[in-house]
Each structure stands twice: as structure tokens, then as C-alpha cells.
Design a protein around this motif. Structure first.
Motif, PDB file in Angstrom:
ATOM      1  N   ASN A 161       0.843  -1.195   0.000  1.00  0.00           N
ATOM      2  CA  ASN A 161       0.000   0.000   0.000  1.00  0.00           C
ATOM      3  C   ASN A 161       0.877   1.243   0.000  1.00  0.00           C
ATOM      4  OD1 ASN A 161      -1.912   1.970   0.312  1.00  0.00           O
ATOM      5  ND2 ASN A 161      -2.455   1.424   2.407  1.00  0.00           N
ATOM      6  N   HIS A 162       1.204   1.745  -1.185  1.00  0.00           N
ATOM      7  CA  HIS A 162       2.052   2.938  -1.266  1.00  0.00           C
ATOM      8  C   HIS A 162       1.250   4.234  -1.148  1.00  0.00           C
ATOM      9  CE1 HIS A 162       5.659   0.704  -2.033  1.00  0.00           C
ATOM     10  NE2 HIS A 162       5.012  -0.021  -2.919  1.00  0.00           N
ATOM     11  N   ALA A 163      -0.069   4.147  -1.122  1.00  0.00           N
ATOM     12  CA  ALA A 163      -0.900   5.344  -1.041  1.00  0.00           C
ATOM     13  C   ALA A 163      -0.691   6.099   0.271  1.00  0.00           C
ATOM     14  CB  ALA A 163      -2.371   4.977  -1.196  1.00  0.00           C
ATOM     15  N   ASN A 164      -0.266   5.408   1.335  1.00  0.00           N
ATOM     16  CA  ASN A 164      -0.099   6.076   2.624  1.00  0.00           C
ATOM     17  C   ASN A 164       1.362   6.370   2.969  1.00  0.00           C
ATOM     18  OD1 ASN A 164       0.730   3.486   3.215  1.00  0.00           O
ATOM     19  ND2 ASN A 164      -0.831   3.101   4.768  1.00  0.00           N
ATOM     20  N   ASN A 165       2.299   6.034   2.095  1.00  0.00           N
ATOM     21  CA  ASN A 165       3.706   6.364   2.374  1.00  0.00           C
ATOM     22  C   ASN A 165       4.382   7.089   1.223  1.00  0.00           C
ATOM     23  OD1 ASN A 165       4.036   4.147   0.665  1.00  0.00           O
ATOM     24  ND2 ASN A 165       5.725   3.298   1.820  1.00  0.00           N
ATOM     25  N   GLU A 166       3.640   7.437   0.197  1.00  0.00           N
ATOM     26  CA  GLU A 166       4.168   8.250  -0.896  1.00  0.00           C
ATOM     27  C   GLU A 166       3.256   9.469  -1.038  1.00  0.00           C
ATOM     28  OE1 GLU A 166       4.522   5.823  -4.412  1.00  0.00           O
ATOM     29  OE2 GLU A 166       6.103   4.598  -3.516  1.00  0.00           O
ATOM     30  N   HIS A 167       3.787  10.629  -0.690  1.00  0.00           N
ATOM     31  CA  HIS A 167       2.992  11.861  -0.694  1.00  0.00           C
ATOM     32  C   HIS A 167       3.695  12.936  -1.512  1.00  0.00           C
ATOM     33  CE1 HIS A 167       0.544  10.214   2.557  1.00  0.00           C
ATOM     34  NE2 HIS A 167       1.663   9.886   3.161  1.00  0.00           N
ATOM     35  N   VAL A 168       2.903  13.811  -2.108  1.00  0.00           N
ATOM     36  CA  VAL A 168       3.405  15.002  -2.777  1.00  0.00           C
ATOM     37  C   VAL A 168       2.623  16.174  -2.194  1.00  0.00           C
ATOM     38  CG1 VAL A 168       3.725  16.211  -4.961  1.00  0.00           C
ATOM     39  CG2 VAL A 168       3.905  13.714  -4.884  1.00  0.00           C
ATOM     40  N   VAL A 169       3.349  17.127  -1.585  1.00  0.00           N
ATOM     41  CA  VAL A 169       2.708  18.249  -0.904  1.00  0.00           C
ATOM     42  C   VAL A 169       3.242  19.548  -1.502  1.00  0.00           C
ATOM     43  CG1 VAL A 169       2.271  19.348   1.319  1.00  0.00           C
ATOM     44  CG2 VAL A 169       2.634  16.874   1.214  1.00  0.00           C
ATOM     45  N   LEU A 170       2.351  20.435  -1.902  1.00  0.00           N
ATOM     46  CA  LEU A 170       2.724  21.758  -2.385  1.00  0.00           C
ATOM     47  C   LEU A 170       2.567  22.733  -1.233  1.00  0.00           C
ATOM     48  CD1 LEU A 170       3.405  23.825  -4.614  1.00  0.00           C
ATOM     49  CD2 LEU A 170       0.942  23.978  -5.053  1.00  0.00           C
ATOM     50  N   ALA A 171       3.666  23.394  -0.862  1.00  0.00           N
ATOM     51  CA  ALA A 171       3.641  24.391   0.208  1.00  0.00           C
ATOM     52  C   ALA A 171       3.904  25.763  -0.395  1.00  0.00           C
ATOM     53  CB  ALA A 171       4.698  24.054   1.264  1.00  0.00           C
ATOM     54  N   LEU A 172       2.984  26.687  -0.176  1.00  0.00           N
ATOM     55  CA  LEU A 172       3.142  28.058  -0.648  1.00  0.00           C
ATOM     56  C   LEU A 172       3.838  28.878   0.434  1.00  0.00           C
ATOM     57  CD1 LEU A 172      -0.409  28.577  -2.196  1.00  0.00           C
ATOM     58  CD2 LEU A 172       1.693  27.807  -3.341  1.00  0.00           C
ATOM     59  N   ASP A 173       4.593  29.896   0.033  1.00  0.00           N
ATOM     60  CA  ASP A 173       5.325  30.733   0.975  1.00  0.00           C
ATOM     61  C   ASP A 173       4.375  31.728   1.650  1.00  0.00           C
ATOM     62  OD1 ASP A 173       7.267  31.983   2.456  1.00  0.00           O
ATOM     63  OD2 ASP A 173       8.113  33.093   0.780  1.00  0.00           O
ATOM     64  N   THR A 174       3.472  31.175   2.453  1.00  0.00           N
ATOM     65  CA  THR A 174       2.486  31.980   3.176  1.00  0.00           C
ATOM     66  C   THR A 174       2.538  31.717   4.681  1.00  0.00           C
ATOM     67  OG1 THR A 174       0.822  30.239   2.927  1.00  0.00           O
ATOM     68  CG2 THR A 174       0.884  31.946   1.217  1.00  0.00           C
ATOM     69  N   GLY A 175       3.289  30.695   5.076  1.00  0.00           N
ATOM     70  CA  GLY A 175       3.306  30.300   6.479  1.00  0.00           C
ATOM     71  C   GLY A 175       2.175  29.346   6.828  1.00  0.00           C
ATOM     72  N   ASP A 176       1.259  29.114   5.875  1.00  0.00           N
ATOM     73  CA  ASP A 176       0.150  28.182   6.126  1.00  0.00           C
ATOM     74  C   ASP A 176       0.685  26.763   6.231  1.00  0.00           C
ATOM     75  OD1 ASP A 176      -1.762  30.199   6.017  1.00  0.00           O
ATOM     76  OD2 ASP A 176      -2.003  29.990   3.855  1.00  0.00           O
ATOM     77  N   THR A 177      -0.017  25.942   7.008  1.00  0.00           N
ATOM     78  CA  THR A 177       0.373  24.552   7.217  1.00  0.00           C
ATOM     79  C   THR A 177      -0.454  23.658   6.305  1.00  0.00           C
ATOM     80  OG1 THR A 177       0.926  25.012   9.515  1.00  0.00           O
ATOM     81  CG2 THR A 177       0.543  22.718   8.942  1.00  0.00           C
ATOM     82  N   TYR A 178       0.230  22.728   5.625  1.00  0.00           N
ATOM     83  CA  TYR A 178      -0.409  21.776   4.727  1.00  0.00           C
ATOM     84  C   TYR A 178      -0.205  20.386   5.302  1.00  0.00           C
ATOM     85  CZ  TYR A 178      -0.211  25.834   1.715  1.00  0.00           C
ATOM     86  OH  TYR A 178      -0.347  27.095   1.209  1.00  0.00           O
ATOM     87  N   ALA A 179      -1.326  19.676   5.524  1.00  0.00           N
ATOM     88  CA  ALA A 179      -1.272  18.348   6.135  1.00  0.00           C
ATOM     89  C   ALA A 179      -1.268  17.263   5.070  1.00  0.00           C
ATOM     90  CB  ALA A 179      -2.452  18.150   7.062  1.00  0.00           C
TER      91      ALA A 179
END
Length: 180
Positions: A161-179
């Protein structure tokens, strides 16, 4: 594990991946490497050898935030079973170069201009590994950074099950937190 020891293990793994040491690398998936053996730190009665018959479901959950050229990552590795793992290595790949000097968490090491690897510690059956907290400086400010999270090494255990250990997260330079 001492930082120097982690770097030695990472360098040995990179040399093997580049073909410098022969055929010690498994071919189960691209990027696999012969990290520290499962017997390192194993206790009596613990699972000491991962092989084709061992299966574990490694998962990563966490948060990413980017502000002012600093990328903050909190990562919690988990193992949903069916077997315990003595250790694993999570890889974090960025879309932007890291600054030359970094203060990384214990058990973490640079693996390239845009890459960091960290050991998870023991991953008990249906349990969590150590929490990994990183604050990394970028070489140049960026309006956004893509963070790719995956397992670099897991002792050779099968993980279907690679769906729960392979992630791609885009973080914008806003200080907002992305889960993830």
C-alpha cells in the motif's frame, strides 16, 4: 544514532546505488538501498530479518509549512502491520535547493542538493516511530516548494500500500500549514 554514523550509512548506500560496490542492492523498487541491517538494535525475540516473507504497511502523516525561505516539516511514521520493523528510512525530496549548511534533526542526513533522509526508529506492529521535526533553509527564497515523501529503505519488507507512504505536498510561501 550519531550524525556521523548516519552520514556514513547514507554515503555507503549512495555508493551502492551508483554501482560502486556491486550487487548488494535489492531490486524491489527504485531507490531501495541497503541501510542499517535489521539486527542493529534488535532485542531478543524481536523481528530481526526482513525478507520477502515479511510484510509491513509503512505510513507517513505530517505537516509542511513554508515561510521566508524556511521549510518546516513535522513527520510521524507509522506501521499498520502485519509485521514490526526494526527501522526504516524516509526520504524527503524538494523542488528547491537547500542552503549549503543545515541543522538537521538527529538521525537525518543530506542525500543531495534537494534531498534529506531520516531514520524512523523502530516501527512496532500497529504503532508509531519517532516524530521527526525539521526546519530547513532554502538556498534562495521560493514562492512555493513541492515536497515528495516516500520510503527509501525498509529492510526489504513488502509494502503493498504505497498510497499512505508516498505523498506530494505543495507548500506556498504563506506560512500556512499543509497536512498529509
Amino acid at each position: 544514532m550519531r550524525r556521523g554514523a548516519v552520514r556514513s550509512v547514507v554515503m555507503a548506500g549512495l555508493l551502492v546505488l551508483l554501482g560502486g560496490l556491486g550487487s548488494g542492492v535489492g531490486t524491489a523498487r527504485a531507490g531501495a538501498w541497503p541501510g542499517p541491517g535489521p539486527e542493529a538494535g534488535a532485542e531478543a525475540g524481536a523481528e530481526v530479518e526482513a525478507g520477502p516473507e515479511v510484510e509491513a504497511d509503512v505510513a507517513y502523516h505530517g505537516r509542511v509549512a513554508l515561510a521566508g525561505g524556511r521549510l518546516r516539516i513535522l513527520l510521524v511514521p507509522e506501521n499498520e502491520g502485519p509485521s514490526a520493523l526494526v527501522n526504516a528510512t524516509v526520504r524527503l525530496r524538494l523542488s528547491a535547493d537547500l542552503a549549503d549548511r543545515q541543522e538537521l534533526a538527529e538521525g537525518c542526513a543530506r542525500a543531495g542538493l534537494r534531498e534529506v533522509v531520516c531514520e524512523t526508529g523502530e516501527l512496532p506492529l500497529h504503532g508509531r516511530g519517532r516524530h521527526i521535526g525539521l526546519v530547513m533553509r532554502l538556498k534562495e527564497p521560493a514562492s512555493e516548494v513541492v515536497v515528495r515523501v516516500d520510503t527509501w529503505w525498509n529492510g526489504g519488507a513488502a509494502d503493498r500500500n504505497h498510497a499512505n507512504n508516498e505523498h506530494v505536498v505543495l507548500a506556498l510561501d504563506t506560512g500556512d500549514t499543509y497536512a498529509f
